[in-house]
Scaffold this motif. Structure first.
Motif, PDB file in Angstrom:
ATOM      1  N   ARG A   5       0.833  -1.211   0.000  1.00 32.92           N
ATOM      2  CA  ARG A   5       0.000   0.000   0.000  1.00 32.92           C
ATOM      3  C   ARG A   5       0.864   1.256   0.000  1.00 32.92           C
ATOM      4  O   ARG A   5       0.559   2.233  -0.690  1.00 32.92           O
ATOM      5  CB  ARG A   5      -0.932  -0.006   1.222  1.00 32.92           C
ATOM      6  CG  ARG A   5      -2.100  -0.969   1.111  1.00 32.92           C
ATOM      7  CD  ARG A   5      -3.197  -0.602   2.107  1.00 32.92           C
ATOM      8  NE  ARG A   5      -2.724  -0.658   3.480  1.00 32.92           N
ATOM      9  CZ  ARG A   5      -2.768  -1.757   4.246  1.00 32.92           C
ATOM     10  NH1 ARG A   5      -3.259  -2.884   3.758  1.00 32.92           N
ATOM     11  NH2 ARG A   5      -2.342  -1.721   5.492  1.00 32.92           N
ATOM     12  N   THR A   6       1.934   1.234   0.782  1.00 36.35           N
ATOM     13  CA  THR A   6       2.815   2.400   0.852  1.00 36.35           C
ATOM     14  C   THR A   6       3.510   2.638  -0.477  1.00 36.35           C
ATOM     15  O   THR A   6       3.627   3.778  -0.949  1.00 36.35           O
ATOM     16  CB  THR A   6       3.857   2.221   1.964  1.00 36.35           C
ATOM     17  OG1 THR A   6       3.185   2.003   3.203  1.00 36.35           O
ATOM     18  CG2 THR A   6       4.737   3.459   2.089  1.00 36.35           C
ATOM     19  N   LEU A   7       3.999   1.565  -1.112  1.00 35.15           N
ATOM     20  CA  LEU A   7       4.664   1.703  -2.406  1.00 35.15           C
ATOM     21  C   LEU A   7       3.690   2.206  -3.471  1.00 35.15           C
ATOM     22  O   LEU A   7       4.056   3.021  -4.324  1.00 35.15           O
ATOM     23  CB  LEU A   7       5.279   0.369  -2.831  1.00 35.15           C
ATOM     24  CG  LEU A   7       6.503  -0.077  -2.014  1.00 35.15           C
ATOM     25  CD1 LEU A   7       6.909  -1.491  -2.397  1.00 35.15           C
ATOM     26  CD2 LEU A   7       7.664   0.888  -2.224  1.00 35.15           C
ATOM     27  N   GLN A   8       2.443   1.739  -3.411  1.00 28.88           N
ATOM     28  CA  GLN A   8       1.438   2.228  -4.362  1.00 28.88           C
ATOM     29  C   GLN A   8       1.181   3.726  -4.175  1.00 28.88           C
ATOM     30  O   GLN A   8       1.037   4.470  -5.134  1.00 28.88           O
ATOM     31  CB  GLN A   8       0.141   1.441  -4.191  1.00 28.88           C
ATOM     32  CG  GLN A   8       0.225  -0.003  -4.673  1.00 28.88           C
ATOM     33  CD  GLN A   8      -1.012  -0.808  -4.314  1.00 28.88           C
ATOM     34  OE1 GLN A   8      -2.046  -0.242  -3.918  1.00 28.88           O
ATOM     35  NE2 GLN A   8      -0.915  -2.124  -4.428  1.00 28.88           N
ATOM     36  N   GLU A   9       1.162   4.164  -2.905  1.00 30.82           N
ATOM     37  CA  GLU A   9       0.951   5.586  -2.634  1.00 30.82           C
ATOM     38  C   GLU A   9       2.143   6.410  -3.109  1.00 30.82           C
ATOM     39  O   GLU A   9       1.991   7.507  -3.652  1.00 30.82           O
ATOM     40  CB  GLU A   9       0.726   5.796  -1.135  1.00 30.82           C
ATOM     41  CG  GLU A   9       0.518   7.249  -0.713  1.00 30.82           C
ATOM     42  CD  GLU A   9      -0.721   7.877  -1.313  1.00 30.82           C
ATOM     43  OE1 GLU A   9      -0.829   9.122  -1.248  1.00 30.82           O
ATOM     44  OE2 GLU A   9      -1.581   7.145  -1.852  1.00 30.82           O
TER      45      GLU A   9
END
Length: 215
Positions: A188-192
């Motif tokens: 999720r963090t990498l997608q953000e």
């Protein structure tokens, strides 16, 4: 041709300089202090190294070569060189050299990043940016030494001394040996981050960090 005593004196001067440069910084360690600690005259020190800057360059080169050898032993044997007593001395010296603005200290960090990229290529670790991965990992490791005073105060013992250093190193091994994020959190963090990068691509001019609130 140099005599054995000349070579021994040169090594004593270098070792004394490394100890005093680490303790006091480059500006705080004088030629006279170093010569006295080495048990030689100021004239002999200048004979071997020319000046304090020449001595500093020789110390940087020696410390960097020793760290390089220890890292190679780590790569070859998979043994943590950071626990060796001699590694402790050179690590603290090179960190102080970086803090004092040494060009060779900066070169040492750049070299370490290059070695880190080579190491990454031989592992199964995943990264979209090997250079940034190696550089940030190096900065995280150096941060332990840069914050020596703060760590010592919190832990109640000097992390530049053997027992405190081993305690700090053990904690770092435990941290790096297990994930701190779940796969879902990391994804999720990498997608953000990907989303933010796309949103900045079209902006004109360099991106700047938001201003911190003043109240």
């Amino acid at each position: 041709m140099s005599s054995d005593s000349d070579l021994t004196a040169r090594a004593r001067i270098r070792d004394a300089a490394i100890a005093l440069f680490t303790e006091r910084g480059i500006a705080g360690a004088t030629i006279r202090d170093i010569a006295q600690a080495a048990g030689v005259s100021s004239g002999l020190l200048r004979h071997h190294f020319g000046s304090k800057e020449g001595l500093r360059d020789a110390c940087d080169e020696w410390a960097l070569s020793q760290i390089a050898q220890m890292q190679m032993r780590f790569i070859d044997n998979q043994a943590l060189g950071a626990v060796l007593p001699e590694a402790l001395v050179f690590q603290h010296y090179l960190v102080r050299s970086l803090m004092d603005g040494s060009a060779r200290g900066a070169a040492m960090f750049a070299w370490a990043v290059e070695r880190g990229e080579q190491w990454l290529a031989e592992t199964d670790l995943r990264t979209s940016d090997p250079q940034a991965f190696a550089a940030v990992l190096g900065a995280l490791k150096l941060g332990m030494f840069l914050m020596r005073d703060q760590l010592s105060a919190v832990l109640g013992e000097d992390v530049s001394e053997p027992h405190g250093h081993l305690r700090m190193t053990r904690a770092s091994v435990e941290i790096f040996s297990q994930p701190l994020l779940t796969p879902e959190q990391a994804d999720r963090t990498l997608q953000e981050l990907d989303r933010l990068e796309r949103s900045w691509t079209g902006e004109k001019g360099p991106w700047q960090m938001p201003s911190m609130p003043t109240d």
